[in-house]
Motif scaffolding. Structure first.
Motif, PDB file in Angstrom:
ATOM      1  N   LEU A   1       0.862 -10.682   2.955  1.00 34.68           N
ATOM      2  CA  LEU A   1       2.320 -10.806   2.859  1.00 34.68           C
ATOM      3  C   LEU A   1       2.921  -9.573   3.513  1.00 34.68           C
ATOM      4  O   LEU A   1       2.646  -8.441   3.095  1.00 34.68           O
ATOM      5  CB  LEU A   1       2.747 -10.902   1.397  1.00 34.68           C
ATOM      6  CG  LEU A   1       4.249 -10.938   1.110  1.00 34.68           C
ATOM      7  CD1 LEU A   1       4.930 -12.111   1.802  1.00 34.68           C
ATOM      8  CD2 LEU A   1       4.488 -10.980  -0.399  1.00 34.68           C
ATOM      9  N   VAL A   2       3.729  -9.776   4.556  1.00 35.27           N
ATOM     10  CA  VAL A   2       4.191  -8.644   5.367  1.00 35.27           C
ATOM     11  C   VAL A   2       5.708  -8.618   5.469  1.00 35.27           C
ATOM     12  O   VAL A   2       6.399  -9.635   5.317  1.00 35.27           O
ATOM     13  CB  VAL A   2       3.581  -8.689   6.787  1.00 35.27           C
ATOM     14  CG1 VAL A   2       2.076  -8.467   6.733  1.00 35.27           C
ATOM     15  CG2 VAL A   2       3.894 -10.015   7.475  1.00 35.27           C
TER      16      VAL A   2
ATOM     17  N   LEU B   1       5.135  -3.326  10.820  1.00 35.11           N
ATOM     18  CA  LEU B   1       5.097  -4.094   9.583  1.00 35.11           C
ATOM     19  C   LEU B   1       4.306  -3.335   8.529  1.00 35.11           C
ATOM     20  O   LEU B   1       3.491  -2.461   8.853  1.00 35.11           O
ATOM     21  CB  LEU B   1       4.441  -5.464   9.809  1.00 35.11           C
ATOM     22  CG  LEU B   1       5.164  -6.478  10.687  1.00 35.11           C
ATOM     23  CD1 LEU B   1       4.359  -7.763  10.754  1.00 35.11           C
ATOM     24  CD2 LEU B   1       6.569  -6.751  10.174  1.00 35.11           C
ATOM     25  N   GLU B   2       4.537  -3.713   7.274  1.00 36.37           N
ATOM     26  CA  GLU B   2       3.760  -3.205   6.153  1.00 36.37           C
ATOM     27  C   GLU B   2       3.287  -4.377   5.307  1.00 36.37           C
ATOM     28  O   GLU B   2       3.938  -5.426   5.285  1.00 36.37           O
ATOM     29  CB  GLU B   2       4.607  -2.268   5.281  1.00 36.37           C
ATOM     30  CG  GLU B   2       5.005  -0.966   5.952  1.00 36.37           C
ATOM     31  CD  GLU B   2       5.788  -0.056   5.002  1.00 36.37           C
ATOM     32  OE1 GLU B   2       5.941  -0.441   3.809  1.00 36.37           O
ATOM     33  OE2 GLU B   2       6.246   1.009   5.453  1.00 36.37           O
ATOM     34  N   VAL B   3       2.169  -4.175   4.637  1.00 35.71           N
ATOM     35  CA  VAL B   3       1.736  -5.157   3.644  1.00 35.71           C
ATOM     36  C   VAL B   3       2.620  -4.973   2.423  1.00 35.71           C
ATOM     37  O   VAL B   3       2.658  -3.892   1.830  1.00 35.71           O
ATOM     38  CB  VAL B   3       0.252  -4.981   3.282  1.00 35.71           C
ATOM     39  CG1 VAL B   3      -0.145  -5.943   2.160  1.00 35.71           C
ATOM     40  CG2 VAL B   3      -0.621  -5.205   4.503  1.00 35.71           C
ATOM     41  N   LEU B   4       3.325  -6.010   2.057  1.00 38.75           N
ATOM     42  CA  LEU B   4       4.339  -5.927   1.005  1.00 38.75           C
ATOM     43  C   LEU B   4       3.745  -6.072  -0.384  1.00 38.75           C
ATOM     44  O   LEU B   4       4.268  -5.509  -1.350  1.00 38.75           O
ATOM     45  CB  LEU B   4       5.396  -7.013   1.243  1.00 38.75           C
ATOM     46  CG  LEU B   4       6.666  -6.992   0.404  1.00 38.75           C
ATOM     47  CD1 LEU B   4       7.372  -5.643   0.517  1.00 38.75           C
ATOM     48  CD2 LEU B   4       7.599  -8.107   0.853  1.00 38.75           C
ATOM     49  N   HIS B   5       2.669  -6.837  -0.480  1.00 40.61           N
ATOM     50  CA  HIS B   5       2.073  -7.094  -1.793  1.00 40.61           C
ATOM     51  C   HIS B   5       0.564  -6.971  -1.678  1.00 40.61           C
ATOM     52  O   HIS B   5      -0.061  -7.636  -0.848  1.00 40.61           O
ATOM     53  CB  HIS B   5       2.454  -8.503  -2.274  1.00 40.61           C
ATOM     54  CG  HIS B   5       1.796  -8.898  -3.551  1.00 40.61           C
ATOM     55  ND1 HIS B   5       0.786  -9.838  -3.598  1.00 40.61           N
ATOM     56  CD2 HIS B   5       1.978  -8.475  -4.831  1.00 40.61           C
ATOM     57  CE1 HIS B   5       0.390  -9.991  -4.850  1.00 40.61           C
ATOM     58  NE2 HIS B   5       1.080  -9.180  -5.615  1.00 40.61           N
ATOM     59  N   HIS B   6      -0.031  -6.089  -2.483  1.00 39.84           N
ATOM     60  CA  HIS B   6      -1.471  -5.864  -2.434  1.00 39.84           C
ATOM     61  C   HIS B   6      -2.138  -6.603  -3.587  1.00 39.84           C
ATOM     62  O   HIS B   6      -1.653  -6.592  -4.710  1.00 39.84           O
ATOM     63  CB  HIS B   6      -1.773  -4.368  -2.524  1.00 39.84           C
ATOM     64  CG  HIS B   6      -1.266  -3.590  -1.345  1.00 39.84           C
ATOM     65  ND1 HIS B   6      -1.991  -3.444  -0.180  1.00 39.84           N
ATOM     66  CD2 HIS B   6      -0.087  -2.931  -1.163  1.00 39.84           C
ATOM     67  CE1 HIS B   6      -1.288  -2.721   0.676  1.00 39.84           C
ATOM     68  NE2 HIS B   6      -0.143  -2.391   0.114  1.00 39.84           N
ATOM     69  N   THR B   7      -3.255  -7.242  -3.283  1.00 41.16           N
ATOM     70  CA  THR B   7      -4.005  -7.987  -4.294  1.00 41.16           C
ATOM     71  C   THR B   7      -5.406  -7.413  -4.390  1.00 41.16           C
ATOM     72  O   THR B   7      -5.899  -6.764  -3.460  1.00 41.16           O
ATOM     73  CB  THR B   7      -4.098  -9.475  -3.922  1.00 41.16           C
ATOM     74  OG1 THR B   7      -4.858  -9.609  -2.714  1.00 41.16           O
ATOM     75  CG2 THR B   7      -2.719 -10.071  -3.712  1.00 41.16           C
ATOM     76  N   GLN B   8      -6.068  -7.649  -5.517  1.00 40.55           N
ATOM     77  CA  GLN B   8      -7.440  -7.186  -5.676  1.00 40.55           C
ATOM     78  C   GLN B   8      -8.379  -7.904  -4.710  1.00 40.55           C
ATOM     79  O   GLN B   8      -9.293  -7.306  -4.151  1.00 40.55           O
ATOM     80  CB  GLN B   8      -7.897  -7.409  -7.124  1.00 40.55           C
ATOM     81  CG  GLN B   8      -7.208  -6.493  -8.127  1.00 40.55           C
ATOM     82  CD  GLN B   8      -7.771  -6.652  -9.528  1.00 40.55           C
ATOM     83  OE1 GLN B   8      -8.444  -7.634  -9.828  1.00 40.55           O
ATOM     84  NE2 GLN B   8      -7.476  -5.692 -10.383  1.00 40.55           N
ATOM     85  N   VAL B   9      -8.150  -9.189  -4.527  1.00 44.36           N
ATOM     86  CA  VAL B   9      -8.920  -9.984  -3.572  1.00 44.36           C
ATOM     87  C   VAL B   9      -7.934 -10.706  -2.666  1.00 44.36           C
ATOM     88  O   VAL B   9      -7.120 -11.501  -3.144  1.00 44.36           O
ATOM     89  CB  VAL B   9      -9.830 -11.008  -4.292  1.00 44.36           C
ATOM     90  CG1 VAL B   9     -10.595 -11.835  -3.270  1.00 44.36           C
ATOM     91  CG2 VAL B   9     -10.789 -10.303  -5.240  1.00 44.36           C
ATOM     92  N   GLN B  10      -7.988 -10.399  -1.382  1.00 48.84           N
ATOM     93  CA  GLN B  10      -7.048 -11.029  -0.455  1.00 48.84           C
ATOM     94  C   GLN B  10      -7.292 -12.542  -0.379  1.00 48.84           C
ATOM     95  O   GLN B  10      -8.448 -12.972  -0.315  1.00 48.84           O
ATOM     96  CB  GLN B  10      -7.179 -10.431   0.946  1.00 48.84           C
ATOM     97  CG  GLN B  10      -6.671  -9.013   1.063  1.00 48.84           C
ATOM     98  CD  GLN B  10      -5.197  -8.890   0.732  1.00 48.84           C
ATOM     99  OE1 GLN B  10      -4.787  -8.021  -0.021  1.00 48.84           O
ATOM    100  NE2 GLN B  10      -4.392  -9.771   1.289  1.00 48.84           N
ATOM    101  N   PRO B  11      -6.232 -13.341  -0.381  1.00 48.01           N
ATOM    102  CA  PRO B  11      -6.405 -14.800  -0.262  1.00 48.01           C
ATOM    103  C   PRO B  11      -7.080 -15.161   1.062  1.00 48.01           C
ATOM    104  O   PRO B  11      -6.762 -14.603   2.106  1.00 48.01           O
ATOM    105  CB  PRO B  11      -4.961 -15.320  -0.314  1.00 48.01           C
ATOM    106  CG  PRO B  11      -4.182 -14.238  -0.975  1.00 48.01           C
ATOM    107  CD  PRO B  11      -4.828 -12.960  -0.556  1.00 48.01           C
ATOM    108  N   LEU B  12      -8.021 -16.089   0.970  1.00 45.40           N
ATOM    109  CA  LEU B  12      -8.750 -16.538   2.148  1.00 45.40           C
ATOM    110  C   LEU B  12      -8.546 -18.033   2.355  1.00 45.40           C
ATOM    111  O   LEU B  12      -8.308 -18.774   1.401  1.00 45.40           O
ATOM    112  CB  LEU B  12     -10.254 -16.263   1.997  1.00 45.40           C
ATOM    113  CG  LEU B  12     -10.714 -14.816   1.892  1.00 45.40           C
ATOM    114  CD1 LEU B  12     -12.217 -14.764   1.648  1.00 45.40           C
ATOM    115  CD2 LEU B  12     -10.362 -14.027   3.136  1.00 45.40           C
ATOM    116  N   ASN B  13      -8.659 -18.443   3.592  1.00 46.71           N
ATOM    117  CA  ASN B  13      -8.682 -19.870   3.917  1.00 46.71           C
ATOM    118  C   ASN B  13      -9.795 -20.101   4.920  1.00 46.71           C
ATOM    119  O   ASN B  13      -9.898 -19.396   5.921  1.00 46.71           O
ATOM    120  CB  ASN B  13      -7.347 -20.332   4.512  1.00 46.71           C
ATOM    121  CG  ASN B  13      -7.362 -21.813   4.827  1.00 46.71           C
ATOM    122  OD1 ASN B  13      -7.603 -22.635   3.947  1.00 46.71           O
ATOM    123  ND2 ASN B  13      -7.118 -22.155   6.088  1.00 46.71           N
TER     124      ASN B  13
END
Length: 302
Positions: free
Chosen positions: A167-168, A258-270
């Motif tokens: 999310l950027v 740009l910056e990463v707006l929201h950091h997660t423990q595990v980045q969502p993958l597809n």
């Protein structure tokens, strides 16, 4: 079974030291290899191997035969392999994929193949449309962002590579977010920010919001454009926030645009899939699949 096949089987046994290992290398059963060896020994009137706990031990006659046939057989195999490679590079492969992935990854990965005469025709679009075209015989291979649904028969999907999503936002936009509130209630903290979307149903953004925040985004939509490169440009220009594959956003992140707006423990993958019609795969299509899988091993998650 030609005499040449019998000699090739003999050479595999000679080099590998057992009938079982030779059968595995040739992709046939061990009894089939035993039968071929027996037929060759009958034609020559000589025993070629003595069976022991160590496997198949060559006799003096086997050593003599191997010295005479090994080099000519290897040269013939090399010529046949070159001919197969040449034939696999003839013709046209019709590929379907998203435009962003095609431009950034697929074209550079596959460009070396065209020097041998292979022609590549790309169709760019959304996964559902491309899979429909594949099922109707209009394409040979699709790099799909979704696995073909169970109801769509006649297609075979192979996992290809994973996309990682982030999310950027621009640094200015990121500073408008209350960091304390973002940690406690990210859905509410981000709700005032307009979204730049890939499609009217917010296909990528919606998946991220549901995965990370548990519901569809309540944010207003400022722009809808069916090209992730244009989504990226819109976010850099300050039109809103969005979710992008990391491989696409990485240059802007590295440049500070740009910056990463929201950091997660595990980045969502597809997971992306290589999808082909069921049944025998033509040699040029197999060549393209092999080249893409080889390149994907060097990419890691996109």
């Amino acid at each position: 079974m030609s005499d040449l096949d019998l000699l090739a089987t003999f050479l595999e046994i000679y080099r590998r030291g057992s009938l079982t290992a030779a059968a595995a290398a040739l992709g046939v059963s061990q009894p089939a290899v035993s039968g071929q060896l027996a037929r060759l020994e009958s034609q020559l009137g000589s025993v070629l191997f003595e069976r022991s706990r160590r496997g198949a031990v060559p006799t003096p006659r086997a050593h003599e035969l191997a010295r005479h046939i090994a080099s000519p057989l290897d040269q013939l195999r090399g010529a046949l392999a070159q001919d197969a490679e040449r034939r696999s590079r003839q013709g046209t492969v019709r590929l379907g994929a998203a435009g962003e992935l095609t431009a950034s990854r697929l074209v550079p990965a596959l460009a070396p193949l065209v020097s041998g005469g292979l022609r590549l025709d790309f169709t760019l679009g959304l996964a559902d449309d491309l899979l429909s075209a594949l099922a109707e015989g209009e394409l040979d291979l699709v790099v799909s962002s979704i696995r073909p649904p169970a109801g769509r028969r006649g297609l075979v999907a192979m996992p290809f590579v994973d996309e990682e999503f982030v999310l950027v936002a621009t640094p200015t936009t990121a500073r408008s977010v209350d960091q304390g509130r973002l940690a406690e209630d990210p859905l509410a903290a981000l709700a005032h920010l307009p979204i730049v979307a890939y499609g009217p149903e917010l296909p990528i953004v919606r998946r991220y919001w549901r995965s990370e925040f548990g519901r569809r985004p309540p944010n207003p939509v400022s722009m809808t454009v069916p090209d992730l490169r244009a989504v990226l440009a819109a976010v850099v220009a300050g039109a809103g926030i969005s979710v992008l594959p990391r491989y696409l956003a990485e240059p802007a992140l590295a440049a500070g645009s740009l910056e990463v707006l929201h950091h997660t423990q595990v980045q969502p993958l597809n997971t992306l899939y290589l999808v082909t019609p069921s049944g025998p795969t033509p040699e040029p299509v197999t060549l393209v699949q092999r080249q893409l899988r080889r390149q994907a091993e060097t990419w890691g998650p996109l």
